[in-house]
Design an enzyme around this catalytic site. Sequence first.
Site, PDB file in Angstrom:
ATOM      1  CG  ASP A 252      -0.599  -3.682  -0.864  1.00  0.00           C
ATOM      2  OD1 ASP A 252      -1.031  -2.178  -1.045  1.00  0.00           O
ATOM      3  OD2 ASP A 252       0.505  -3.756   0.205  1.00  0.00           O
ATOM      4  CB  CYS A 341       5.020   7.440  -8.256  1.00  0.00           C
ATOM      5  SG  CYS A 341       5.290   5.762  -7.429  1.00  0.00           S
TER       6      CYS A 341
END
Length: 397
Positions: A252, A341
Amino acid sequence: MTQNRSELRFRPNKSPQRIRHGFPWAYDNEVVTDRRTKKIALGTIVDLLDNDRNFVAQAAFHPDSKIAARVLERDRDVQIDAKWLESKLRFARDHRDRMFDTPFYRLIHAEADGLPGLIIDRFGDVLAVQPNAAWIENLLPDLQEALKAVFDAPVIIKNASGRARGLEGLSEETVVLDGSVDGPIPVQMNGATYMADVLGGQKTGLFYDQRPNHAFAAKLAKGGDVLDVFSHVGGFSLAALAGGATHATAVDGSAAALELASKGAAATGFDDRFDTIKGDAFEVMTKLADEGRSFDVVVCDPPAFAPAKPALQAGLRAYEKVARMGAALVRPGGYLVLCSCSHAADLSTFRQASLRGVGKGGRTGQIVYTGFAGEDHPVHPQLAETAYLKSIFLRLV
């Protein structure tokens, strides 16, 4: 008794039939907007009327949005107040408590729960509220009262981050409205402990929507190693370790998110099988491929590359790139998990872009599962945007 509210009428050539059949919005080109309506304050609850001035619904008005009115209530005589909000909260909680044994879930999912623009995530006694629409911002004291009536001494946080509030013309300020929070909250899901930063983390601090997809990926990862790209606080990797994965690596760009992931791994007893890489996901995947690394399961769960229609084509190219690069890191017989998403990319277009990327990466395989958001994220039957999450699980040759 009929209440004295401002009125918003449909244009003579427009019909409210869709709303009468359950659609939750009226667009600005469907209603009369003139000097009178421009004076109606942002977020005011109005009576939406048809061409003949017949009542259609109570709706929240926004004078400067393409979505001019969001339907709240179809009974003209109902008062939208703390008691009304309490009934909505109780109805929503009843479903979630049937589905989950622990008090960790999305309590309110905006239009799908009849409260447009409102998100509430429950972290035990802590309720993280995102009032993403002006009407609910205006009723925030009533919402607090309703939450206290439904939950015993809740801690209530107003999370004001995110793109949606900016579109509504609302400020960004995260504050604790009731109670106190000392630090990240341990959340038990799928056999793992996640650390949710409800004050400073992304969105409300944790993504509950991927819960069933985490569980399915954990089955695939049993006995193997996992690369969790765009990992946030370790969603897929910690679930995989709980399911029997031998090792997981979380990637990340946020050091804070990776620190929470490491704390979650330690809290669950996985720290000896878990590591993190901080960096740009594309650069990290390139470096791993150059090093000849490969994994039994590779998960790519990026942020929304296509949050709105103008970004769709660029977003699909990004999803294709993610699929191509992720596929290069999967061992033969291993699994690639691709997620989106993005509201603007439906399942079909996302799947096409992903499979195109896998093919361009020289890999073939089979789709073994298609996942969606969990049961605490219900879908409004007439609003595709509420079914935003898609996950494709592929086994590669």
